[in-house]
Design a protein around this motif. Sequence first.
Motif, short mmCIF file in Angstrom:
data_model
loop_
_atom_site.label_atom_id
_atom_site.label_comp_id
_atom_site.label_asym_id
_atom_site.label_seq_id
_atom_site.Cartn_x
_atom_site.Cartn_y
_atom_site.Cartn_z
N PHE A 138 16.66 -3.44 -15.28
CA PHE A 138 17.40 -2.41 -14.55
C PHE A 138 18.57 -1.89 -15.38
CE2 PHE A 138 20.37 -0.73 -11.40
CZ PHE A 138 19.53 0.09 -10.65
N GLU A 139 19.28 -2.82 -16.02
CA GLU A 139 20.40 -2.42 -16.87
C GLU A 139 19.92 -1.56 -18.04
OE1 GLU A 139 22.35 -5.99 -18.02
OE2 GLU A 139 23.17 -6.39 -16.01
N GLY A 140 18.67 -1.76 -18.45
CA GLY A 140 18.10 -0.97 -19.55
C GLY A 140 17.44 0.31 -19.09
N GLY A 141 17.56 0.62 -17.79
CA GLY A 141 17.01 1.87 -17.27
C GLY A 141 15.59 1.78 -16.74
N TYR A 142 15.07 0.55 -16.57
CA TYR A 142 13.70 0.37 -16.09
C TYR A 142 13.69 -0.30 -14.72
CZ TYR A 142 11.84 1.52 -20.70
OH TYR A 142 11.51 2.17 -21.86
N LYS A 143 12.64 -0.04 -13.97
CA LYS A 143 12.41 -0.72 -12.69
C LYS A 143 11.22 -1.65 -12.85
CE LYS A 143 14.20 3.13 -9.93
NZ LYS A 143 14.47 4.03 -11.07
N ALA A 144 11.18 -2.70 -12.03
CA ALA A 144 10.14 -3.72 -12.15
C ALA A 144 9.20 -3.69 -10.95
CB ALA A 144 10.77 -5.10 -12.27
N ILE A 145 7.92 -3.89 -11.23
CA ILE A 145 6.92 -4.15 -10.19
C ILE A 145 6.54 -5.62 -10.33
CG2 ILE A 145 4.62 -3.61 -9.29
CD1 ILE A 145 4.89 -0.84 -10.48
N ILE A 146 6.85 -6.43 -9.32
CA ILE A 146 6.65 -7.88 -9.41
C ILE A 146 5.33 -8.27 -8.76
CG2 ILE A 146 7.61 -10.14 -8.81
CD1 ILE A 146 10.39 -8.76 -8.76
N CYS A 147 4.48 -8.97 -9.51
CA CYS A 147 3.15 -9.37 -9.04
C CYS A 147 3.05 -10.89 -9.07
CB CYS A 147 2.07 -8.76 -9.92
SG CYS A 147 2.16 -6.97 -10.08
N ASN A 148 2.75 -11.46 -7.91
CA ASN A 148 2.64 -12.91 -7.75
C ASN A 148 1.16 -13.27 -7.71
OD1 ASN A 148 3.59 -15.53 -7.32
ND2 ASN A 148 3.59 -15.29 -5.10
N SER A 149 0.59 -13.73 -8.83
CA SER A 149 -0.86 -13.88 -8.93
C SER A 149 -1.40 -15.14 -8.27
CB SER A 149 -1.29 -13.88 -10.40
OG SER A 149 -0.91 -15.08 -11.03
N LEU A 150 -0.53 -16.11 -8.00
CA LEU A 150 -0.94 -17.36 -7.37
C LEU A 150 -2.09 -18.03 -8.13
CD1 LEU A 150 -0.71 -16.45 -3.58
CD2 LEU A 150 0.92 -17.77 -4.96
N ASP A 151 -2.10 -17.87 -9.46
CA ASP A 151 -3.10 -18.50 -10.33
C ASP A 151 -4.52 -18.09 -9.96
OD1 ASP A 151 -3.44 -20.25 -12.60
OD2 ASP A 151 -4.49 -21.59 -11.24
N ASN A 152 -4.68 -16.90 -9.40
CA ASN A 152 -5.99 -16.41 -9.00
C ASN A 152 -6.43 -15.34 -10.00
OD1 ASN A 152 -8.12 -14.94 -7.82
ND2 ASN A 152 -7.40 -15.38 -5.75
N PRO A 153 -7.48 -15.61 -10.81
CA PRO A 153 -7.88 -14.64 -11.83
C PRO A 153 -8.24 -13.28 -11.25
CG PRO A 153 -8.95 -16.76 -12.21
CD PRO A 153 -8.28 -16.85 -10.87
N ALA A 154 -8.95 -13.27 -10.11
CA ALA A 154 -9.33 -12.00 -9.50
C ALA A 154 -8.10 -11.22 -9.06
CB ALA A 154 -10.27 -12.25 -8.32
N LYS A 155 -7.13 -11.93 -8.51
CA LYS A 155 -5.90 -11.28 -8.06
C LYS A 155 -5.12 -10.73 -9.25
CE LYS A 155 -2.03 -12.08 -4.88
NZ LYS A 155 -1.33 -13.08 -4.03
N GLU A 156 -5.05 -11.52 -10.33
CA GLU A 156 -4.34 -11.07 -11.52
C GLU A 156 -5.03 -9.85 -12.13
OE1 GLU A 156 -2.79 -12.87 -15.81
OE2 GLU A 156 -3.39 -14.21 -14.19
N GLN A 157 -6.35 -9.85 -12.12
CA GLN A 157 -7.12 -8.73 -12.63
C GLN A 157 -6.83 -7.46 -11.85
OE1 GLN A 157 -11.48 -8.91 -12.24
NE2 GLN A 157 -11.57 -8.52 -14.44
N GLN A 158 -6.77 -7.58 -10.52
CA GLN A 158 -6.47 -6.42 -9.68
C GLN A 158 -5.04 -5.93 -9.90
OE1 GLN A 158 -8.60 -4.59 -7.71
NE2 GLN A 158 -10.10 -5.88 -8.79
N TYR A 159 -4.12 -6.88 -10.09
CA TYR A 159 -2.75 -6.47 -10.37
C TYR A 159 -2.66 -5.71 -11.69
CZ TYR A 159 -0.18 -8.81 -6.60
OH TYR A 159 0.34 -9.17 -5.38
#
Length: 328
Positions: free
Chosen positions: A87-108
């Motif tokens: 944020f200090e560098g001018g960017y915003k973050a999208i936080i993704c909690n994958s819960l160690d699930n490969p399919a979920k991480e792939q979709q994220y």
Amino acid sequence: MQPKLKDVAKLAGVSVATVSRVINDRGYLSSGTKEKVYQAMRQLNYSPNSAARALRGKTFKLIGLIFASVENPLIAEAVQKIENQLFEGGYKAIICNSLDNPAKEQQYLKMLMANQVDGIITGSHNEGLKEYKMSGLPIVSYDRYFPSPIPTVSCDNAAGGKLAANTLMDKGSEKLMLISGSLEKIPRNADRVTGFNQAVEAVGQKSTTVRLRFNDTPGIKRAMIRQQLSAYQPDGVFCTDDQTALLCLQEAKSLGMKVPDDLQVIGFDGSQYVQQYHPELSTIVQPIDDIVDLLVRILFNRLEQNDDQLLDRYVLPVSLLQRGSLRK
């Protein structure tokens, strides 16, 4: 570089306007033309949602953060610090909690590419997802080893394991136990285990090992730890993470073992939460401020394409925080 609308058009053999019409479902187009565009999009891993943004010529300066579980106090602390620096560098973050699930991480990953994030910081544990290679994005990894050109920042996990073993032995522990989380899912645990075992073997001592699975519930972990403490009766235990070490302290107390007189315990991570709320636990501390600073700095360098001098791996030193679970 991420694929662009013109790349899809070139591969499909059509105009940029035709690709736009296919994506937005406007006007009449033959099924053959549509299929050529869709096939090119799949081949380039191009997301339709990114097209509208590209056509508008807008940039939102977004960074994707993918982590296995923000329930872990250290990960939650790292994510918060990363988001603040971005944020200090001018960017915003999208936080993704994958819960160690490969399919979920792939979709994220697909979602982040669809939103045309500028880069990704990942601390998840799933290996081999093709989307990382196909994204064309600047990516930096926290404590997860990727093949080049994705740099990794981590603490010295092996040195931390050695430090734990040597500390326990220097303070009189002779019957050692190592309680480890998953080695397959979390490679850093393997380094901590290796370091610990090397230090123990170097002085001719032995230790017993208890392996816990990544998705074991706290209740299952408690039962396994209690059973092993009762059966083996160690006088020194190293746990490869602080949460497991706290469970170990609780089960030792329930068995009537006095800490640190009967049993010494060392954890690993040293989050601010543990330091502030659990003064009973001694732990190997990761330099999380330095890790976060380096992660963000490397990402910004990659965003500016100043990554010619980047290393594949950056390893930062750990330290021991000695408190109630170790003898003075």
